[in-house]
Design an enzyme around this catalytic site. Structure first.
Site, PDB file in Angstrom:
ATOM      1  N   HIS A 108       0.839  -1.204   0.000  1.00 43.95           N
ATOM      2  CA  HIS A 108       0.000   0.000   0.000  1.00 43.95           C
ATOM      3  C   HIS A 108       0.875   1.256   0.000  1.00 43.95           C
ATOM      4  O   HIS A 108       0.592   2.223  -0.706  1.00 43.95           O
ATOM      5  CB  HIS A 108      -0.876   0.063   1.263  1.00 43.95           C
ATOM      6  CG  HIS A 108      -1.944  -0.979   1.361  1.00 43.95           C
ATOM      7  ND1 HIS A 108      -2.083  -1.792   2.458  1.00 43.95           N
ATOM      8  CD2 HIS A 108      -2.935  -1.339   0.503  1.00 43.95           C
ATOM      9  CE1 HIS A 108      -3.123  -2.600   2.285  1.00 43.95           C
ATOM     10  NE2 HIS A 108      -3.652  -2.354   1.097  1.00 43.95           N
ATOM     11  N   LYS A 119     -15.251  -8.451   3.611  1.00 46.84           N
ATOM     12  CA  LYS A 119     -14.142  -8.745   4.528  1.00 46.84           C
ATOM     13  C   LYS A 119     -14.518  -8.470   5.982  1.00 46.84           C
ATOM     14  O   LYS A 119     -15.242  -7.514   6.264  1.00 46.84           O
ATOM     15  CB  LYS A 119     -12.929  -7.868   4.171  1.00 46.84           C
ATOM     16  CG  LYS A 119     -12.286  -8.209   2.849  1.00 46.84           C
ATOM     17  CD  LYS A 119     -11.082  -7.318   2.589  1.00 46.84           C
ATOM     18  CE  LYS A 119     -10.437  -7.589   1.243  1.00 46.84           C
ATOM     19  NZ  LYS A 119      -9.445  -6.569   0.893  1.00 46.84           N
ATOM     20  N   SER A 144      -2.852  -7.628   2.873  1.00 46.63           N
ATOM     21  CA  SER A 144      -3.086  -7.523   4.322  1.00 46.63           C
ATOM     22  C   SER A 144      -3.437  -8.898   4.885  1.00 46.63           C
ATOM     23  O   SER A 144      -3.012  -9.248   5.989  1.00 46.63           O
ATOM     24  CB  SER A 144      -4.237  -6.547   4.604  1.00 46.63           C
ATOM     25  OG  SER A 144      -3.917  -5.266   4.162  1.00 46.63           O
ATOM     26  N   ARG A 155      -1.684  -5.760  -8.512  1.00 46.29           N
ATOM     27  CA  ARG A 155      -0.542  -6.625  -8.220  1.00 46.29           C
ATOM     28  C   ARG A 155      -0.310  -7.638  -9.325  1.00 46.29           C
ATOM     29  O   ARG A 155       0.803  -7.811  -9.795  1.00 46.29           O
ATOM     30  CB  ARG A 155      -0.776  -7.387  -6.899  1.00 46.29           C
ATOM     31  CG  ARG A 155      -0.683  -6.514  -5.688  1.00 46.29           C
ATOM     32  CD  ARG A 155      -1.207  -7.229  -4.485  1.00 46.29           C
ATOM     33  NE  ARG A 155      -2.620  -7.519  -4.636  1.00 46.29           N
ATOM     34  CZ  ARG A 155      -3.424  -7.912  -3.673  1.00 46.29           C
ATOM     35  NH1 ARG A 155      -2.956  -8.095  -2.466  1.00 46.29           N
ATOM     36  NH2 ARG A 155      -4.695  -8.142  -3.896  1.00 46.29           N
TER      37      ARG A 155
HETATM   38  O1  PNS Z   1      -8.636  -2.831   0.071  1.00 46.18           O
HETATM   39  P1  PNS Z   1      -9.888  -3.347  -0.583  1.00 46.18           P
HETATM   40  O2  PNS Z   1     -10.665  -4.215   0.400  1.00 46.18           O
HETATM   41  O3  PNS Z   1      -9.625  -4.057  -1.881  1.00 46.18           O
HETATM   42  O4  PNS Z   1     -10.786  -2.067  -0.928  1.00 46.18           O
HETATM   43  C1  PNS Z   1     -12.082  -2.210  -1.470  1.00 46.18           C
HETATM   44  C2  PNS Z   1     -12.890  -0.920  -1.245  1.00 46.18           C
HETATM   45  C3  PNS Z   1     -12.976  -0.629   0.242  1.00 46.18           C
HETATM   46  C4  PNS Z   1     -12.200   0.218  -1.955  1.00 46.18           C
HETATM   47  C5  PNS Z   1     -14.306  -1.151  -1.845  1.00 46.18           C
HETATM   48  O5  PNS Z   1     -14.898  -2.264  -1.220  1.00 46.18           O
HETATM   49  C6  PNS Z   1     -15.175   0.089  -1.694  1.00 46.18           C
HETATM   50  O6  PNS Z   1     -15.043   1.028  -2.454  1.00 46.18           O
HETATM   51  N1  PNS Z   1     -16.082   0.066  -0.670  1.00 46.18           N
HETATM   52  C7  PNS Z   1     -17.018   1.153  -0.429  1.00 46.18           C
HETATM   53  C8  PNS Z   1     -18.393   0.858  -1.061  1.00 46.18           C
HETATM   54  C9  PNS Z   1     -18.307   1.119  -2.556  1.00 46.18           C
HETATM   55  O7  PNS Z   1     -18.272   2.252  -2.997  1.00 46.18           O
HETATM   56  N2  PNS Z   1     -18.180   0.024  -3.342  1.00 46.18           N
HETATM   57  C10 PNS Z   1     -17.903   0.180  -4.789  1.00 46.18           C
HETATM   58  C11 PNS Z   1     -19.132   0.030  -5.611  1.00 46.18           C
HETATM   59  S1  PNS Z   1     -19.462  -1.666  -5.798  1.00 46.18           S
END
Ligand code: PNS
Length: 159
Positions: free
Chosen positions: A18, A42, A129, A91
């Protein structure tokens, strides 16, 4: 007008992978807002407050990085802070399908916000993570995978 990008994630906890993306994003955009969001797929180890605290500690040396959290849609947060861009790290090919899905969804929700991908440095291409938490849980060496502050926090969680 300031060129603001949002760098969203679960950050549970922030890893050196990150950090690579945040640092490189901060060289391109005038301001990067690292935002802790909920990923409904998650279950988290660290509370949102703990994740923010760790992110603040490890990004304090990067002046154009701000840390925040938001309970809602990423595009709504981005619009609220006047960000025109979302930064995501890629990645490997295995990330592609998921990233394409959320990027497409975000574009449907708000077509004015563009997503930019940064290829993760090769040395972190295996890092997540989840894998760090797995190693930390069984007291393996994580010093090359996370910032020092995160290593201490994980040791405390799993002591
Ligand atoms: O680190 P991650 O878990 O891959 O991040 C994913 C994250 C948190 C960016 C994604 O789940 C997110 O944007 N969550 C907020 C809700 C949302 O806007 N979802 C996208 C539309 S489906």
């Amino acid at each position: 007008m300031t060129n603001i990008a949002v760098c969203p994630g679960s950050f549970d906890p922030v890893t050196l992978g990150h950090m690579d993306i945040i640092q490189r994003g901060a060289k391109v955009f005038e301001e990067v807002r690292v935002v802790v969001l909920n990923n409904s797929a998650k279950k988290s180890l660290f509370s949102v407050e703990e994740r923010i605290q760790l992110l603040k500690e490890v990004t304090k040396g990067i002046p154009n990085v701000q840390v925040d959290s938001f309970d809602g849609l990423l595009v709504d947060y981005a619009a609220a802070v006047n960000a025109k861009a979302i930064i995501r790290g890629l990645r490997a090919v295995s990330d592609f399908e998921y990233e394409m899905q959320i990027t497409s969804m975000n574009r449907v929700l708000n077509e004015k916000i563009e997503t930019f991908f940064i290829m993760t440095n090769n040395q972190y291409s295996f890092l997540s993570s989840s894998i760090v938490k797995e190693v930390a849980k069984y007291h393996g060496n994580i010093s090359e995978l996370v910032p020092f502050e995160v290593e201490l926090a994980l040791k405390e969680k799993f002591k």
